[in-house]
Design a protein around this motif. Structure first.
Motif, short mmCIF file in Angstrom:
data_model
loop_
_atom_site.label_atom_id
_atom_site.label_comp_id
_atom_site.label_asym_id
_atom_site.label_seq_id
_atom_site.Cartn_x
_atom_site.Cartn_y
_atom_site.Cartn_z
N ALA A 40 1.00 -1.19 -0.10
CA ALA A 40 -0.15 0.06 -0.03
C ALA A 40 1.00 1.38 -0.12
CB ALA A 40 -0.92 0.03 1.24
N ILE A 41 1.97 1.07 0.82
CA ILE A 41 2.81 2.27 0.70
C ILE A 41 3.52 2.49 -0.46
CG2 ILE A 41 5.00 3.49 1.88
CD1 ILE A 41 4.19 1.92 4.55
N VAL A 42 4.03 1.46 -1.14
CA VAL A 42 4.35 1.57 -2.46
C VAL A 42 3.71 2.21 -3.36
CG1 VAL A 42 5.52 0.07 -4.42
CG2 VAL A 42 6.31 -0.20 -2.02
N THR A 43 2.40 1.62 -3.30
CA THR A 43 1.22 2.12 -4.40
C THR A 43 1.09 3.74 -4.14
OG1 THR A 43 0.27 -0.12 -4.43
CG2 THR A 43 -1.20 1.77 -5.13
N ALA A 44 1.14 3.92 -3.08
CA ALA A 44 0.70 5.60 -2.57
C ALA A 44 1.94 6.38 -3.02
CB ALA A 44 0.67 5.50 -1.14
N GLY A 45 3.37 5.81 -3.02
CA GLY A 45 4.36 6.57 -3.50
C GLY A 45 4.27 6.62 -5.12
N TRP A 46 3.79 5.51 -5.66
CA TRP A 46 3.75 5.79 -7.15
C TRP A 46 2.45 6.79 -7.64
CZ3 TRP A 46 -0.96 3.80 -9.46
CH2 TRP A 46 -0.86 3.98 -11.26
N ARG A 47 1.64 6.69 -6.77
CA ARG A 47 0.62 7.59 -7.23
C ARG A 47 0.99 9.04 -7.11
NH1 ARG A 47 -3.23 6.38 -10.52
NH2 ARG A 47 -4.16 8.19 -9.56
N PHE A 48 2.27 9.28 -5.99
CA PHE A 48 2.58 10.76 -5.69
C PHE A 48 3.74 10.83 -6.73
CE2 PHE A 48 -0.28 10.43 -1.81
CZ PHE A 48 -0.74 11.91 -1.98
N GLY A 49 4.17 9.89 -7.47
CA GLY A 49 5.02 10.17 -8.50
C GLY A 49 6.46 9.77 -8.28
N VAL A 50 6.72 8.77 -7.39
CA VAL A 50 7.72 8.15 -7.16
C VAL A 50 8.15 7.16 -8.54
CG1 VAL A 50 9.04 6.19 -5.80
CG2 VAL A 50 7.68 8.08 -4.76
N ASN A 51 9.23 6.94 -9.04
CA ASN A 51 9.53 6.15 -10.21
C ASN A 51 8.54 4.94 -10.32
OD1 ASN A 51 11.45 3.97 -11.40
ND2 ASN A 51 12.07 5.89 -12.43
N ALA A 52 8.05 4.86 -11.33
CA ALA A 52 7.15 3.81 -11.76
C ALA A 52 7.67 2.45 -11.59
CB ALA A 52 6.00 4.07 -12.81
N VAL A 53 8.87 2.45 -12.36
CA VAL A 53 9.69 1.09 -12.53
C VAL A 53 10.18 0.45 -11.25
CG1 VAL A 53 11.57 -0.03 -13.69
CG2 VAL A 53 10.28 1.63 -14.83
N LEU A 54 10.69 1.52 -10.62
CA LEU A 54 11.14 1.07 -9.08
C LEU A 54 9.97 0.67 -8.39
CD1 LEU A 54 13.25 1.03 -6.81
CD2 LEU A 54 12.89 3.41 -6.26
N SER A 55 8.91 1.38 -8.22
CA SER A 55 7.64 0.94 -7.47
C SER A 55 7.30 -0.35 -7.96
CB SER A 55 6.59 1.96 -7.45
OG SER A 55 7.09 3.31 -7.37
N PHE A 56 7.14 -0.39 -9.31
CA PHE A 56 6.73 -1.87 -9.72
C PHE A 56 7.51 -3.17 -9.15
CE2 PHE A 56 7.47 -5.42 -12.81
CZ PHE A 56 6.20 -5.85 -13.00
N TRP A 57 8.78 -2.99 -9.36
CA TRP A 57 9.59 -3.97 -8.98
C TRP A 57 9.69 -4.08 -7.11
CZ3 TRP A 57 10.69 -7.93 -12.13
CH2 TRP A 57 10.63 -7.73 -13.21
N LEU A 58 9.55 -3.45 -6.66
CA LEU A 58 9.40 -3.34 -5.22
C LEU A 58 8.16 -4.09 -4.91
CD1 LEU A 58 10.43 0.14 -3.75
CD2 LEU A 58 11.65 -2.17 -3.52
N ALA A 59 7.00 -3.76 -5.33
CA ALA A 59 5.59 -4.54 -5.17
C ALA A 59 5.59 -5.88 -5.62
CB ALA A 59 4.57 -3.55 -6.11
N TYR A 60 6.44 -6.11 -6.82
CA TYR A 60 6.55 -7.47 -7.23
C TYR A 60 7.28 -8.38 -6.28
CZ TYR A 60 6.59 -10.64 -11.34
OH TYR A 60 6.45 -11.97 -11.80
N ILE A 61 8.42 -7.91 -5.81
CA ILE A 61 8.93 -8.60 -4.63
C ILE A 61 7.94 -8.93 -3.50
CG2 ILE A 61 10.87 -8.67 -2.84
CD1 ILE A 61 12.48 -7.03 -4.91
N LEU A 62 7.21 -8.01 -3.19
CA LEU A 62 6.34 -8.19 -1.78
C LEU A 62 5.28 -9.06 -1.91
CD1 LEU A 62 6.53 -4.25 -0.64
CD2 LEU A 62 7.51 -6.07 0.64
N THR A 63 4.96 -9.12 -3.28
CA THR A 63 3.73 -10.00 -3.38
C THR A 63 3.96 -11.48 -3.20
OG1 THR A 63 4.18 -10.29 -5.68
CG2 THR A 63 2.75 -8.83 -5.24
N ARG A 64 5.47 -11.89 -3.14
CA ARG A 64 5.99 -13.30 -2.87
C ARG A 64 5.53 -13.55 -1.33
NH1 ARG A 64 6.38 -16.73 -0.42
NH2 ARG A 64 7.53 -18.72 -0.48
N PRO A 65 6.01 -12.87 -0.41
CA PRO A 65 5.54 -13.05 1.00
C PRO A 65 4.18 -13.00 1.10
CG PRO A 65 6.87 -10.92 0.93
CD PRO A 65 7.04 -11.81 -0.29
N LEU A 66 3.47 -11.96 0.50
CA LEU A 66 2.26 -11.77 0.77
C LEU A 66 1.29 -13.01 0.35
CD1 LEU A 66 -0.64 -10.20 1.22
CD2 LEU A 66 -0.57 -9.45 -1.08
#
Length: 406
Positions: free
Chosen positions: A171-197
């Motif tokens: 959710a924090i990564v998604t919020a960061g992306w929505r506020f303009g944090v680099n989309a590619v970086l946000s994508f890969w961070l979220a991708y890693i986190l879906t594994r433990p989720l």
């Protein structure tokens, strides 16, 4: 332009990704312990399956949902198995494997970017980029497994509670992306986190209610998630709503009107998130874990003494189940006596897996005996897996458990 080999990143992408993670891990456990194949052989089998599936994926000229998502499932299983091999067979600490896979992923991204000048999922239109993409996916699964298991080892959270951390971070990564944090970086961070989720979500669904789970069991949970994946992939195959238009050169990751955050600000944002998560884990690791069924790593015996296996009551459990557990404990004890700590760690994993898989059935037969035996098994696991194992403690706990299983 060449057609993309990957889907558009939509809510369907993330939904199926989480479902694939859960089903993949459950299936690996079934092959490993349910069929008695063993961890090493299971890893070899899935490596071969991965080669076949990946070969089919690479030969396709465009994105095909059923082949793409089958590849993701197999990669999920294989990445998990590689981490388990490091932990259970080679006795590599989870903290070390997490660090190793983090460095490996950084190296993959570094070489990928140096060669292609982009890490965007919307640029997967050539064979080299697709190879880099799948290698990165494999490493993210291994990293997510190691980091997730390390988190659970530190905190000993229950299945339901353990879901909250990756959900919050995503959710924090998604919020960061929505506020303009680099989309590619946000994508890969979220991708890693879906594994433990995905793994934690599966445990929550499968764990018995006495362990704060939903009590569906691993078999039913796998069927439910597999059915959901099948339905979603069929829907995507028919509607093609996740196919990237090769004539559309826009990145699709950040709205045109959205102001982008500078690289320095993005790094600072995620540095704060990482420090906050680290502080939370440090705090959780310092809390007493007795209520969740865990014990102090340095002295598990006082908690185990809270209940004892009543002589004769073990016969209430099916003889085949007890015989299998007894054989695993005997094999582990033989390895401890021989001074082969790595082999003992690997073998006792079979005890943990078999016990967890049979929990619902055995606990329903005799809850008190199950609880007492569970504490003895937990003590044996902690002794053998200790970062500074004591042969005397290992032999004592394994012998106590072996006596209870007769």
């Amino acid at each position: 332009m060449t057609a993309s080999k990957v889907p558009e990143v939509t809510i369907w992408f993330w939904l199926i990704k989480v479902l694939c993670t859960t089903v993949g891990e459950s299936f690996a456990d079934w092959i490993n312990t349910g069929l008695g194949v063993g961890l090493g052989a299971t890893a070899v089998i899935f490596t071969c399956v991965l080669a076949l599936v990946m070969g089919a994926q690479l030969q396709l000229p465009r994105y095909v949902p059923i082949v793409y998502w089958l590849t993701v499932v197999v990669l999920s299983v294989t990445g998990t198995l590689y981490t388990d091999l490091l932990t259970d067979t080679l006795a590599v600490p989870l903290a070390a494997s997490t660090a190793v896979f983090t460095v490996a992923l950084a190296a993959v991204f570094g070489v990928w970017f140096a060669r292609e000048r982009t890490l965007s999922i919307h640029s997967i239109t050539t064979r080299p980029r697709e190879l880099f993409y799948w290698l990165a996916v494999l490493v993210t699964f291994a990293l997510g497994t190691a980091a997730g298991d390390w988190t659970l080892a530190l905190t000993e959270w229950s299945p339901g509670v353990s879901v909250l951390l990756p959900v919050t971070l995503i959710a924090i990564v998604t919020a960061g992306w929505r506020f303009g944090v680099n989309a590619v970086l946000s994508f890969w961070l979220a991708y890693i986190l879906t594994r433990p989720l995905g793994a934690n979500l599966g445990d929550w669904f499968a764990a018995p209610r006495s362990a704060h789970g939903l009590g569906l069991g691993y078999g039913l949970t796998s069927c439910v998630f597999l059915t959901a994946i099948t339905a979603a992939v069929i829907y995507l195959s028919r509607t093609r709503i996740d196919v990237i238009d090769p004539n559309d050169v826009n990145d699709h990751t950040v709205p045109v009107s959205q102001r982008r955050v500078s690289a320095v600000a993005a790094v600072g944002f995620y540095a704060v998130v990482i420090l906050a998560a680290g502080a939370l884990l440090q705090w959780a690791s310092m809390q007493p874990h007795g209520e969740a069924g865990g014990h102090d790593d340095e002295d598990p015996r006082p908690a185990a003494a809270a209940a004892t296996v009543v002589p004769g009551r073990i016969s209430a459990f099916p003889a085949t189940d007890i015989a299998h557990l007894r054989n695993v404990v005997q094999d582990t004890l033989v390895r401890v006596n021989a001074g082969d700590q790595a082999a003992a760690r690997s073998r006792i994993t079979d005890l943990e897996t078999a016990w967890d898989q049979d929990q619902d059935r055995l606990q329903a037969i005799d809850s008190n005996t199950w609880t007492a035996l569970d504490q003895e098994i937990d003590a044996a696991l902690k002794s053998v897996r200790s970062s500074s194992p004591s042969a005397d403690d290992e032999k004592r706990d394994l012998t106590t458990l072996l006596n209870s299983l007769h």
